[in-house]
Scaffold this motif. Sequence first.
Motif, short mmCIF file in Angstrom:
data_model
loop_
_atom_site.label_atom_id
_atom_site.label_comp_id
_atom_site.label_asym_id
_atom_site.label_seq_id
_atom_site.Cartn_x
_atom_site.Cartn_y
_atom_site.Cartn_z
N GLY A 14 3.61 -4.51 7.20
CA GLY A 14 2.55 -4.88 6.27
C GLY A 14 2.82 -6.21 5.60
O GLY A 14 1.92 -7.05 5.46
N THR A 15 4.06 -6.41 5.16
CA THR A 15 4.44 -7.68 4.55
C THR A 15 4.25 -8.83 5.52
O THR A 15 3.72 -9.89 5.16
CB THR A 15 5.91 -7.61 4.09
N ILE A 16 4.68 -8.63 6.75
CA ILE A 16 4.53 -9.66 7.77
C ILE A 16 3.05 -9.93 8.05
O ILE A 16 2.61 -11.08 8.14
CB ILE A 16 5.27 -9.26 9.06
N ALA A 17 2.27 -8.87 8.18
CA ALA A 17 0.84 -9.03 8.48
C ALA A 17 0.12 -9.77 7.37
O ALA A 17 -0.69 -10.68 7.63
CB ALA A 17 0.20 -7.67 8.71
N ARG A 18 0.39 -9.42 6.12
CA ARG A 18 -0.25 -10.11 4.99
C ARG A 18 0.13 -11.59 4.97
O ARG A 18 -0.72 -12.46 4.69
CB ARG A 18 0.13 -9.44 3.68
N SER A 19 1.38 -11.89 5.26
CA SER A 19 1.84 -13.27 5.25
C SER A 19 1.19 -14.09 6.37
O SER A 19 0.79 -15.24 6.15
CB SER A 19 3.36 -13.31 5.37
N LEU A 20 1.08 -13.49 7.56
CA LEU A 20 0.43 -14.19 8.66
C LEU A 20 -1.04 -14.42 8.36
O LEU A 20 -1.59 -15.49 8.66
CB LEU A 20 0.59 -13.40 9.95
N ALA A 21 -1.70 -13.43 7.78
CA ALA A 21 -3.12 -13.57 7.45
C ALA A 21 -3.33 -14.71 6.45
O ALA A 21 -4.25 -15.53 6.60
CB ALA A 21 -3.65 -12.26 6.88
N ALA A 22 -2.45 -14.79 5.45
CA ALA A 22 -2.56 -15.85 4.46
C ALA A 22 -2.28 -17.21 5.09
O ALA A 22 -2.97 -18.20 4.82
CB ALA A 22 -1.60 -15.59 3.31
N HIS A 23 -1.29 -17.27 5.95
CA HIS A 23 -0.91 -18.53 6.60
C HIS A 23 -2.03 -19.09 7.46
O HIS A 23 -2.29 -20.30 7.45
CB HIS A 23 0.35 -18.30 7.45
N PHE A 24 -2.70 -18.21 8.21
CA PHE A 24 -3.73 -18.67 9.15
C PHE A 24 -5.15 -18.53 8.59
O PHE A 24 -6.12 -18.87 9.27
CB PHE A 24 -3.62 -17.89 10.46
N GLY A 25 -5.27 -18.05 7.36
CA GLY A 25 -6.59 -17.91 6.76
C GLY A 25 -7.45 -16.86 7.43
O GLY A 25 -8.67 -17.05 7.58
N LEU A 26 -6.83 -15.76 7.84
CA LEU A 26 -7.54 -14.69 8.54
C LEU A 26 -7.65 -13.44 7.66
O LEU A 26 -6.78 -13.17 6.84
CB LEU A 26 -6.80 -14.32 9.84
N PRO A 27 -8.71 -12.67 7.84
CA PRO A 27 -8.80 -11.39 7.12
C PRO A 27 -7.73 -10.42 7.61
O PRO A 27 -7.33 -10.47 8.78
CB PRO A 27 -10.21 -10.88 7.46
N HIS A 28 -7.28 -9.55 6.72
CA HIS A 28 -6.19 -8.62 7.05
C HIS A 28 -6.61 -7.19 6.75
O HIS A 28 -7.26 -6.92 5.74
CB HIS A 28 -4.94 -8.96 6.23
N LEU A 29 -6.22 -6.29 7.65
CA LEU A 29 -6.46 -4.87 7.42
C LEU A 29 -5.17 -4.09 7.68
O LEU A 29 -4.62 -4.14 8.77
CB LEU A 29 -7.57 -4.34 8.34
N ASP A 30 -4.73 -3.39 6.64
CA ASP A 30 -3.64 -2.44 6.78
C ASP A 30 -4.29 -1.12 7.18
O ASP A 30 -4.82 -0.40 6.35
CB ASP A 30 -2.90 -2.32 5.44
N THR A 31 -4.25 -0.81 8.48
CA THR A 31 -4.98 0.37 8.95
C THR A 31 -4.35 1.66 8.43
O THR A 31 -5.02 2.69 8.37
CB THR A 31 -5.03 0.41 10.49
N GLY A 32 -3.08 1.60 8.05
CA GLY A 32 -2.46 2.79 7.46
C GLY A 32 -3.14 3.21 6.18
O GLY A 32 -3.14 4.40 5.83
N LEU A 33 -3.75 2.24 5.47
CA LEU A 33 -4.47 2.58 4.24
C LEU A 33 -5.64 3.52 4.51
O LEU A 33 -6.00 4.33 3.66
CB LEU A 33 -4.98 1.32 3.54
N LEU A 34 -6.25 3.39 5.69
CA LEU A 34 -7.37 4.26 6.03
C LEU A 34 -6.90 5.71 6.09
O LEU A 34 -7.55 6.61 5.54
CB LEU A 34 -7.97 3.85 7.37
N TYR A 35 -5.77 5.93 6.73
CA TYR A 35 -5.24 7.29 6.84
C TYR A 35 -4.69 7.77 5.51
O TYR A 35 -4.80 8.96 5.17
CB TYR A 35 -4.18 7.34 7.95
N ARG A 36 -4.13 6.85 4.73
CA ARG A 36 -3.68 7.22 3.40
C ARG A 36 -4.87 7.63 2.52
O ARG A 36 -4.78 8.58 1.74
CB ARG A 36 -2.93 6.06 2.74
#
Length: 208
Positions: A14-36
């Motif tokens: 999740g930390t890596i995904a959020r950082s990549l999304a911010a770096h490239f200006g892309l939307p991010h989804l933590d799909t685990g949140l859906l199940y949570r």
Amino acid sequence: MIIAIDGPAASGKGTIARSLAAHFGLPHLDTGLLYRAVGAKALADHVDFEDEAALAQLAGALNLAALDPEALKSGAVGEAASRVAVLPQVRAKLLTLQQDFACQPSGAVLDGRDIGTVIAPEAEVKIFVTATPEARAERRYRELAGRGEPVTYEQVLADILRRDERDSGRASAPLIRAADAVVLDNTALGRDASIARALEIVAARTGR
């Protein structure tokens, strides 16, 4: 550009995904949140975790805009999420939601357990983030203890091992590394080094 980040619990995906999304200006989804979110609603409404149809109904009513990550971080909710995630009817309800997010015109970054294999097998970049169970348990223990949850390291490690077995052994979309995913083992890496390695992987795959 679609970036798929998969890996087991507390691997740092999740930390890596959020950082990549911010770096490239892309939307991010933590799909685990859906199940949570489904698990949390089931706990709140006292829904039987053996009642797959009722849990699928909760999944079908999920509203992405209403997700509150901070409210979904407890250990109890994580365990509930792992239990509902094995259910095919729940996964089917959430499949289209995740695929629609991935297919935005700008691209997206998604992290979870089956992004590169089921949700977005066409992703340009697939990274499988992992670490030893002991390293992941230590990270999760510090996180939970920092929020004041009364847990021990041994309890967290047992939970990590149980979730690994459940996620990898489920019949529907099990946790497995996509054949074309690059493994990022961050057992001995800190946060910044893990992110830097992920950026190197993206650059190698896309030139960006």
